[in-house]
Design a protein around this motif. Structure first.
Motif, PDB file in Angstrom:
ATOM      1  N   UNK A 293      23.616  16.412  38.929  1.00 36.17           N
ATOM      2  CA  UNK A 293      23.874  17.602  39.753  1.00 36.17           C
ATOM      3  C   UNK A 293      22.860  18.709  39.472  1.00 36.17           C
ATOM      4  N   UNK A 294      22.544  18.908  38.203  1.00 36.49           N
ATOM      5  CA  UNK A 294      21.570  19.950  37.857  1.00 36.49           C
ATOM      6  C   UNK A 294      20.187  19.606  38.404  1.00 36.49           C
ATOM      7  N   UNK A 295      19.787  18.347  38.282  1.00 39.05           N
ATOM      8  CA  UNK A 295      18.467  17.938  38.760  1.00 39.05           C
ATOM      9  C   UNK A 295      18.387  17.993  40.281  1.00 39.05           C
ATOM     10  N   UNK A 296      19.495  17.712  40.958  1.00 40.06           N
ATOM     11  CA  UNK A 296      19.483  17.753  42.418  1.00 40.06           C
ATOM     12  C   UNK A 296      19.441  19.189  42.947  1.00 40.06           C
ATOM     13  N   UNK A 297      20.177  20.073  42.301  1.00 36.32           N
ATOM     14  CA  UNK A 297      20.256  21.457  42.775  1.00 36.32           C
ATOM     15  C   UNK A 297      19.074  22.308  42.314  1.00 36.32           C
ATOM     16  N   UNK A 298      18.477  21.968  41.171  1.00 38.28           N
ATOM     17  CA  UNK A 298      17.330  22.705  40.634  1.00 38.28           C
ATOM     18  C   UNK A 298      17.587  24.214  40.558  1.00 38.28           C
ATOM     19  N   UNK A 299      18.621  24.654  39.842  1.00 35.77           N
ATOM     20  CA  UNK A 299      18.889  26.091  39.742  1.00 35.77           C
ATOM     21  C   UNK A 299      17.786  26.809  38.972  1.00 35.77           C
ATOM     22  N   UNK A 300      17.521  28.060  39.335  1.00 33.78           N
ATOM     23  CA  UNK A 300      16.521  28.834  38.600  1.00 33.78           C
ATOM     24  C   UNK A 300      17.152  29.573  37.431  1.00 33.78           C
ATOM     25  N   UNK A 301      18.496  29.595  37.405  1.00 36.40           N
ATOM     26  CA  UNK A 301      19.194  30.271  36.317  1.00 36.40           C
ATOM     27  C   UNK A 301      20.530  29.579  36.081  1.00 36.40           C
ATOM     28  N   UNK A 302      20.916  29.453  34.807  1.00 38.45           N
ATOM     29  CA  UNK A 302      22.174  28.804  34.451  1.00 38.45           C
ATOM     30  C   UNK A 302      22.962  29.726  33.521  1.00 38.45           C
ATOM     31  N   UNK A 303      24.228  29.955  33.867  1.00 39.10           N
ATOM     32  CA  UNK A 303      25.115  30.750  33.020  1.00 39.10           C
ATOM     33  C   UNK A 303      26.070  29.789  32.311  1.00 39.10           C
ATOM     34  N   UNK A 304      26.119  29.892  30.980  1.00 41.00           N
ATOM     35  CA  UNK A 304      26.923  28.978  30.175  1.00 41.00           C
ATOM     36  C   UNK A 304      28.052  29.724  29.493  1.00 41.00           C
ATOM     37  N   UNK A 305      29.154  29.037  29.215  1.00 46.07           N
ATOM     38  CA  UNK A 305      30.248  29.678  28.465  1.00 46.07           C
ATOM     39  C   UNK A 305      29.844  29.906  27.016  1.00 46.07           C
ATOM     40  N   UNK A 306      30.606  30.734  26.323  1.00 46.43           N
ATOM     41  CA  UNK A 306      30.278  31.035  24.919  1.00 46.43           C
ATOM     42  C   UNK A 306      30.423  29.803  24.031  1.00 46.43           C
ATOM     43  N   UNK A 307      31.325  28.892  24.416  1.00 49.79           N
ATOM     44  CA  UNK A 307      31.502  27.646  23.661  1.00 49.79           C
ATOM     45  C   UNK A 307      31.184  26.473  24.575  1.00 49.79           C
ATOM     46  N   UNK A 308      30.296  25.622  24.130  1.00 51.42           N
ATOM     47  CA  UNK A 308      29.857  24.474  24.921  1.00 51.42           C
ATOM     48  C   UNK A 308      29.746  23.266  24.003  1.00 51.42           C
ATOM     49  N   UNK A 309      30.101  22.080  24.520  1.00 48.65           N
ATOM     50  CA  UNK A 309      30.010  20.865  23.701  1.00 48.65           C
ATOM     51  C   UNK A 309      28.561  20.575  23.348  1.00 48.65           C
ATOM     52  N   UNK A 310      28.380  19.898  22.219  1.00 48.22           N
ATOM     53  CA  UNK A 310      27.025  19.584  21.756  1.00 48.22           C
ATOM     54  C   UNK A 310      26.267  18.738  22.777  1.00 48.22           C
ATOM     55  N   UNK A 311      26.964  17.779  23.403  1.00 49.12           N
ATOM     56  CA  UNK A 311      26.305  16.904  24.370  1.00 49.12           C
ATOM     57  C   UNK A 311      25.787  17.688  25.586  1.00 49.12           C
ATOM     58  N   UNK A 312      26.615  18.595  26.103  1.00 51.29           N
ATOM     59  CA  UNK A 312      26.205  19.384  27.257  1.00 51.29           C
ATOM     60  C   UNK A 312      25.065  20.340  26.912  1.00 51.29           C
ATOM     61  N   UNK A 313      25.180  20.962  25.746  1.00 47.60           N
ATOM     62  CA  UNK A 313      24.149  21.902  25.323  1.00 47.60           C
ATOM     63  C   UNK A 313      22.802  21.199  25.131  1.00 47.60           C
ATOM     64  N   UNK A 314      22.852  20.009  24.556  1.00 44.08           N
ATOM     65  CA  UNK A 314      21.626  19.245  24.340  1.00 44.08           C
ATOM     66  C   UNK A 314      20.981  18.852  25.669  1.00 44.08           C
ATOM     67  N   UNK A 315      21.807  18.424  26.632  1.00 43.56           N
ATOM     68  CA  UNK A 315      21.290  18.031  27.945  1.00 43.56           C
ATOM     69  C   UNK A 315      20.646  19.217  28.658  1.00 43.56           C
TER      70      UNK A 315
END
Length: 239
Positions: free
Chosen positions: A211-233
């Motif tokens: 989804x991220x690669x298809x949409x190609x966002x110029x900015x991403x807002x993340x929550x204060x707590x994120x899983x290690x797998x998601x953060x690494x990706x």
């Protein structure tokens, strides 16, 4: 009295540049207070018929906009004409900077007619621009003149999708294996387009990646707590 003397000394210490031992001007003190609130933004400060940059912001503007930067009192400073603000804001944003526009809240005519005509102009932040929020009166093309190439300006910033995501590990077993439910919302402020989705993803985060690669966002807002797998990706994609 001793108390009034101490108050005077504290005021002098606040207004004193400890490096140069010189007094800050009222405008410099105003900039210092505004910079404390918006530390991560390059601030354009309206001063009459031009916008000024101060300190590190001036050095960034000089480097990115190819304009002259010099020492004035206690700060390095650079300036641009007011009618060229929209061009330079877009160029700074295209270089990856967050740009804050600080405007005068009173005109010279009103100030001259008022009781505080000798005081400093009141100023406040009126807009904060990033790649995903490049919309507003400061960046419209209504002020374009013949010396500006429209294509040169509009090519600076692509489709400006802003992506927000959150996630939820429903149970202990899912959190241990890395399986998780992810929700995303994507908006494009310039068109009002909104995309949202909720899906279950594995430890590889293949669904999130697609989804991220298809949409190609110029900015991403993340929550204060994120899983290690998601953060690494996300770190690997944005780098």
């Amino acid at each position: 009295s001793l108390k009034s003397y101490e108050n005077t000394q504290n005021a002098l210490d606040t207004n004193l540049n400890k490096r140069t031992k010189s007094i800050y001007t009222p405008l410099e003190l105003q900039f210092i207070e505004m910079k404390k609130q918006y530390k991560d933004a390059v601030l354009c400060v309206e001063c009459g018929y031009k916008y000024r940059f101060f300190g590190e912001d001036a050095e960034i503007a000089a480097r990115e906009l190819n304009i002259y930067c010099h020492l004035d009192h206690n700060f390095m400073t650079a300036s641009i004409p007011s009618h060229r603000l929209f061009v330079h804001v877009r160029r700074l944003v295209a270089k990856g900077h967050k740009v804050g526009v600080i405007k005068q809240m009173e005109t010279a005519a009103l100030k001259a007619a008022g009781e505080n005509k000798s005081s400093l102009f009141s100023r406040k932040l009126t807009a904060l621009y990033t790649k995903s929020t490049l919309i507003g009166e400061d960046i419209l093309f209504k002020q374009l003149d013949d010396s500006v190439d429209v294509e040169e300006v509009t090519r600076d910033v692509p489709d400006n999708y802003l992506l927000c995501c959150c996630e939820n590990g429903e149970n202990l077993r899912g959190r241990k294996t890395g399986d998780i439910v992810i929700g995303i919302m994507v908006i494009q402020p310039t068109t009002g387009e909104v995309i949202f989705d909720c899906f279950r993803d594995s430890a590889s985060r293949s669904e999130l990646e697609s989804r991220v690669l298809r949409l190609q966002p110029v900015e991403i807002i993340l929550p204060s707590r994120l899983s290690d797998q998601s953060e690494k990706l996300i770190s690997s994609i944005t780098s």
